[in-house]
Design a protein around this motif. Structure first.
Motif, PDB file in Angstrom:
ATOM      1  N   PHE A 159       9.213 -14.974  -2.892  1.00 36.34           N
ATOM      2  CA  PHE A 159       9.098 -13.799  -3.769  1.00 36.34           C
ATOM      3  C   PHE A 159       9.662 -12.601  -3.008  1.00 36.34           C
ATOM      4  O   PHE A 159       8.917 -11.793  -2.452  1.00 36.34           O
ATOM      5  N   PRO A 160      10.998 -12.482  -2.982  1.00 38.10           N
ATOM      6  CA  PRO A 160      11.643 -11.507  -2.086  1.00 38.10           C
ATOM      7  C   PRO A 160      11.385 -10.051  -2.452  1.00 38.10           C
ATOM      8  O   PRO A 160      11.560  -9.171  -1.621  1.00 38.10           O
ATOM      9  N   ASN A 161      10.961  -9.800  -3.684  1.00 39.55           N
ATOM     10  CA  ASN A 161      10.637  -8.431  -4.086  1.00 39.55           C
ATOM     11  C   ASN A 161       9.127  -8.196  -3.997  1.00 39.55           C
ATOM     12  O   ASN A 161       8.663  -7.309  -3.279  1.00 39.55           O
ATOM     13  N   ALA A 162       8.362  -9.014  -4.719  1.00 45.34           N
ATOM     14  CA  ALA A 162       6.931  -8.716  -4.894  1.00 45.34           C
ATOM     15  C   ALA A 162       6.129  -8.800  -3.596  1.00 45.34           C
ATOM     16  O   ALA A 162       5.155  -8.062  -3.421  1.00 45.34           O
ATOM     17  N   MET A 163       6.537  -9.691  -2.667  1.00 42.22           N
ATOM     18  CA  MET A 163       5.773  -9.801  -1.432  1.00 42.22           C
ATOM     19  C   MET A 163       5.933  -8.540  -0.582  1.00 42.22           C
ATOM     20  O   MET A 163       5.086  -8.226   0.241  1.00 42.22           O
ATOM     21  N   ILE A 164       7.045  -7.820  -0.826  1.00 40.13           N
ATOM     22  CA  ILE A 164       7.259  -6.566  -0.095  1.00 40.13           C
ATOM     23  C   ILE A 164       6.463  -5.425  -0.744  1.00 40.13           C
ATOM     24  O   ILE A 164       5.718  -4.714  -0.067  1.00 40.13           O
ATOM     25  N   THR A 165       6.590  -5.296  -2.070  1.00 40.11           N
ATOM     26  CA  THR A 165       5.911  -4.162  -2.716  1.00 40.11           C
ATOM     27  C   THR A 165       4.391  -4.286  -2.612  1.00 40.11           C
ATOM     28  O   THR A 165       3.686  -3.279  -2.514  1.00 40.11           O
ATOM     29  N   ARG A 166       3.887  -5.518  -2.610  1.00 37.70           N
ATOM     30  CA  ARG A 166       2.439  -5.750  -2.531  1.00 37.70           C
ATOM     31  C   ARG A 166       1.867  -5.212  -1.209  1.00 37.70           C
ATOM     32  O   ARG A 166       0.688  -4.943  -1.101  1.00 37.70           O
ATOM     33  N   LYS A 167       2.721  -5.095  -0.199  1.00 39.26           N
ATOM     34  CA  LYS A 167       2.281  -4.576   1.103  1.00 39.26           C
ATOM     35  C   LYS A 167       2.700  -3.110   1.293  1.00 39.26           C
ATOM     36  O   LYS A 167       1.919  -2.289   1.756  1.00 39.26           O
ATOM     37  N   VAL A 168       3.968  -2.829   0.961  1.00 34.61           N
ATOM     38  CA  VAL A 168       4.505  -1.498   1.280  1.00 34.61           C
ATOM     39  C   VAL A 168       3.864  -0.415   0.401  1.00 34.61           C
ATOM     40  O   VAL A 168       3.574   0.679   0.887  1.00 34.61           O
ATOM     41  N   ALA A 169       3.619  -0.731  -0.870  1.00 33.47           N
ATOM     42  CA  ALA A 169       3.044   0.301  -1.750  1.00 33.47           C
ATOM     43  C   ALA A 169       1.658   0.748  -1.257  1.00 33.47           C
ATOM     44  O   ALA A 169       1.433   1.961  -1.120  1.00 33.47           O
ATOM     45  N   PRO A 170       0.726  -0.177  -0.938  1.00 34.60           N
ATOM     46  CA  PRO A 170      -0.563   0.321  -0.427  1.00 34.60           C
ATOM     47  C   PRO A 170      -0.424   0.995   0.930  1.00 34.60           C
ATOM     48  O   PRO A 170      -1.140   1.964   1.231  1.00 34.60           O
ATOM     49  N   ALA A 171       0.504   0.490   1.770  1.00 35.89           N
ATOM     50  CA  ALA A 171       0.683   1.099   3.097  1.00 35.89           C
ATOM     51  C   ALA A 171       1.102   2.569   2.930  1.00 35.89           C
ATOM     52  O   ALA A 171       0.515   3.477   3.540  1.00 35.89           O
ATOM     53  N   LEU A 172       2.112   2.806   2.089  1.00 36.61           N
ATOM     54  CA  LEU A 172       2.594   4.184   1.898  1.00 36.61           C
ATOM     55  C   LEU A 172       1.539   5.052   1.231  1.00 36.61           C
ATOM     56  O   LEU A 172       1.357   6.226   1.595  1.00 36.61           O
ATOM     57  N   ALA A 173       0.842   4.482   0.248  1.00 34.53           N
ATOM     58  CA  ALA A 173      -0.200   5.257  -0.438  1.00 34.53           C
ATOM     59  C   ALA A 173      -1.264   5.705   0.558  1.00 34.53           C
ATOM     60  O   ALA A 173      -1.772   6.823   0.489  1.00 34.53           O
ATOM     61  N   ALA A 174      -1.580   4.844   1.525  1.00 37.70           N
ATOM     62  CA  ALA A 174      -2.609   5.150   2.523  1.00 37.70           C
ATOM     63  C   ALA A 174      -2.126   6.182   3.539  1.00 37.70           C
ATOM     64  O   ALA A 174      -2.935   6.773   4.248  1.00 37.70           O
ATOM     65  N   GLY A 175      -0.791   6.365   3.640  1.00 38.01           N
ATOM     66  CA  GLY A 175      -0.254   7.309   4.631  1.00 38.01           C
ATOM     67  C   GLY A 175       0.370   6.624   5.830  1.00 38.01           C
ATOM     68  O   GLY A 175       0.709   7.271   6.817  1.00 38.01           O
ATOM     69  N   CYS A 176       0.517   5.297   5.763  1.00 35.97           N
ATOM     70  CA  CYS A 176       1.171   4.556   6.850  1.00 35.97           C
ATOM     71  C   CYS A 176       2.687   4.572   6.658  1.00 35.97           C
ATOM     72  O   CYS A 176       3.181   4.780   5.545  1.00 35.97           O
ATOM     73  N   THR A 177       3.416   4.305   7.720  1.00 42.30           N
ATOM     74  CA  THR A 177       4.856   4.077   7.623  1.00 42.30           C
ATOM     75  C   THR A 177       5.117   2.624   8.035  1.00 42.30           C
ATOM     76  O   THR A 177       4.268   2.002   8.681  1.00 42.30           O
ATOM     77  N   VAL A 178       6.295   2.086   7.649  1.00 45.52           N
ATOM     78  CA  VAL A 178       6.475   0.640   7.805  1.00 45.52           C
ATOM     79  C   VAL A 178       7.831   0.260   8.403  1.00 45.52           C
ATOM     80  O   VAL A 178       8.825   0.977   8.245  1.00 45.52           O
ATOM     81  N   VAL A 179       7.813  -0.900   9.075  1.00 46.99           N
ATOM     82  CA  VAL A 179       9.044  -1.596   9.469  1.00 46.99           C
ATOM     83  C   VAL A 179       8.982  -2.951   8.767  1.00 46.99           C
ATOM     84  O   VAL A 179       8.099  -3.761   9.052  1.00 46.99           O
ATOM     85  N   ILE A 180       9.922  -3.153   7.840  1.00 44.20           N
ATOM     86  CA  ILE A 180       9.924  -4.402   7.071  1.00 44.20           C
ATOM     87  C   ILE A 180      10.897  -5.387   7.704  1.00 44.20           C
ATOM     88  O   ILE A 180      12.020  -5.009   8.049  1.00 44.20           O
ATOM     89  N   LYS A 181      10.458  -6.648   7.844  1.00 41.54           N
ATOM     90  CA  LYS A 181      11.386  -7.708   8.219  1.00 41.54           C
ATOM     91  C   LYS A 181      11.384  -8.733   7.092  1.00 41.54           C
ATOM     92  O   LYS A 181      10.513  -9.581   6.996  1.00 41.54           O
ATOM     93  N   PRO A 182      12.389  -8.640   6.179  1.00 42.93           N
ATOM     94  CA  PRO A 182      12.428  -9.602   5.083  1.00 42.93           C
ATOM     95  C   PRO A 182      12.922 -10.951   5.577  1.00 42.93           C
ATOM     96  O   PRO A 182      13.498 -11.052   6.670  1.00 42.93           O
ATOM     97  N   SER A 183      12.726 -11.975   4.772  1.00 44.01           N
ATOM     98  CA  SER A 183      13.247 -13.297   5.131  1.00 44.01           C
ATOM     99  C   SER A 183      14.766 -13.231   5.273  1.00 44.01           C
ATOM    100  O   SER A 183      15.449 -12.591   4.464  1.00 44.01           O
TER     101      SER A 183
END
Ligand code: NAD
Length: 484
Positions: A159-183
């Motif tokens: 799930f190349p889209n949803a597995m990212i948004t499921r994590k990044v959206a709450p992270a950003l909402a909480a005030g975190c920043t992210v480094v994504i490593k997609p498959s």
């Protein structure tokens, strides 16, 4: 060439601190269309240095992002959501080309993925702390909710889209920043939503995307003390590796790992409904889904009727490229996936299983697996203990409720389980007896942004989606105010 309406969504560079970059060595990795086996494009093959640069960029952005008003973060996430929906056709096409699933399913995934962005945009406004009655009158006690910090986000290909948004959206909402490593198999979907995040006005460095082969990127994400949390979706094998790595500097971890879902059909089930559920749960994404049923347990009294109806449906399934009209099953992700399916089917046939039904011929010379229903499956077969991750539906016959529950729970995994019955008392008994994080009763569909998603036992730690999802990215700070 990929025929997107918005050509800028096809990016072949990684995103670090707001700039699009190649690997410092200029090395690249080919990304293959699993349907045609042609090279779709390339991504930079990055290593520890670029990962460190992305972590530094995320740390610099965190200083400002954590102080933005929650309402401001919500507005930026809503804009990101709107852009995903506006470009959903392009995003779906890109997803099908790199991952293989039928276009209609890709569109479904984009909408599902976007739903997390909308949900957590709303949740951003509701990150409430609490007050606690103090044991003495001269004090007050408050609990403040604060972002965890820089998060490493590692995601799978299915799930190349949803597995990212499921994590990044709450992270950003909480005030975190992210480094994504997609498959490395499906990076273009991630890079496309990175483009849309920029357009939404999410500041540089808040979302960074590092691409390439996983070993060195993973090492830096684990070793670097600036990364305070890792959120991973993927295999239990890699999850265990990351858990060991996290121990060295006590990082927080969320793990969404493999499953081995049972799907139980009792004698008192609505058989047509159960067949519908089995089709939805087993054959979505060609069976390459962590929550897809891996073992279909059918009680003796309805075994033949269920097998016949399921077989009839499977026989009509069209296999082909995800972009072709009417295709139900696309190509498998790679040659290793095909080998695993073959190994499971051969082992099952050697141990006495029989093919009850299979689809018509599949396109030749490509990465296609023929959907089939196997009768007479037993717990000694490989497909009973490992995820097959393909369009193979093995049927296990059982006699009693206790036997079904013992087989269902007889696995180290505990992600999703399904069962079908029209009996109220049995519904409660079985729902409570199943050792799984998610249970579908008379339904094969359990994925939605509004409910907690996650597993027990070796299927992982933590929950995504729902009001619980944002807690994974928050710390609770107790503030004691004295001398009042
Ligand atoms: P995988 O574990 O091979 O890879 C997942 C991600 O980890 C990829 O980005 C990969 O590059 C990366 N990775 C691999 N080795 C690494 C390392 N040493 N360090 C850091 N990162 C590393 O899994 P996959 O084959 O991509 O995905 C399929 C698996 O994911 C299945 O087991 C499936 O059940 C599981 N899955 C679980 C969920 C869930 O929500 N529980 C959802 C989807 C998929």
């Amino acid at each position: 060439m990929i025929a997107l309406k918005d050509k800028e969504l096809f990016r072949q560079q990684a995103l670090i601190g707001g700039s699009w970059r190649d690997a410092s060595t200029k090395a690249t990795v080919d990304v293959i269309d699993p349907a045609s086996q042609r090279v779709l494009g390339t991504i930079p093959d990055m290593g520890r240095d670029e990962t460190k640069a992305a972590i530094d960029a995320a740390a610099a952005a965190f200083k400002h992002w954590k102080t933005t008003a929650h309402a401001e973060r919500a507005v930026l996430l809503e804009r990101w959501y709107d852009l995903m929906r506006r470009h959903e056709q392009d995003l779906a096409l890109l997803l099908t080309l790199e991952q293989g699933k039928p276009l209609a399913e890709s569109l479904g995934e984009i909408r599902y993925g976007a739903s997390f962005v909308k949900w957590f945009a709303e949740e951003a406004r509701r990150i409430n702390g609490s007050t606690i009655p103090s044991p003495t009158v001269d004090r007050r006690i408050l609990v403040l909710k604060e972002p965890v910090g820089v998060c490493g986000i590692i995601t799978p290909w299915n799930f190349p889209n949803a597995m990212i948004t499921r994590k990044v959206a709450p992270a950003l909402a909480a005030g975190c920043t992210v480094v994504i490593k997609p498959s490395e198999f499906t990076p273009f979907s991630a890079l496309a939503i990175g483009v849309l995040a920029e357009r939404a006005g999410i500041p540089p460095g808040v979302i960074n995307i590092v691409t390439g082969m996983p070993a060195d990127i993973g090492k830096e994400l684990m070793a670097n003390e600036t990364v305070r949390k890792i959120s991973f979706t993927g295999s239990t094998r890699v999850g265990a590796l990351l858990m060991k790595g996290a121990a060295d500097n006590i990082k927080r971890l969320s793990l969404e790992l493999g499953g081995n879902a049972p799907f139980i059909v009792f004698d008192d089930a609505d058989i047509d409904r159960a067949v519908e559920g089995a089709i939805a749960s087993k054959f979505r994404n060609g069976g390459q889904t962590c929550v897809c049923c891996n073992r279909i347990l059918v009680q003796s009294g309805v075994y033949d009727a269920f097998a016949e109806k399921l077989a009839g449906r499977v026989a009509k399934m069209k296999v082909g490229a995800g972009t072709e009209e009417g295709v139900a099953i696309g190509p498998m992700i790679n040659g290793a996936a095909i080998e695993k399916i073959k190994r499971h089917v051969t082992d099952a046939l050697d141990k006495g299983a029989k093919i009850i039904s299979e689809s018509e011929a599949v396109p030749e010379g490509r990465q296609y697996a023929r959907p089939l229903v196997l009768g007479g499956a037993t717990t000694e077969m490989l497909l009973a203990s490992e995820e097959t991750f393909g369009p193979v539906a093995p049927l296990f016959r059982f006699e009693t409720e206790d036997e079904a529950i013992a087989i269902a729970n007889g696995t180290p995994f505990g992600l999703a389980a399904y069962f079908y019955t029209e009996n109220l008392k049995r519904s409660w008994r079985v729902a409570e007896a199943l050792e799984f994080g998610m249970v579908g009763l008379n339904t094969g569909l359990i994925s939605t942004e509004v409910a907690p998603f996650g597993g027990v036992k070796q299927s992982g730690l933590g929950r995504e989606g729902s009001q619980l999802g944002i807690e994974e990215y928050l710390e609770s700070k107790a503030l004691h105010v004295g001398g009042l």
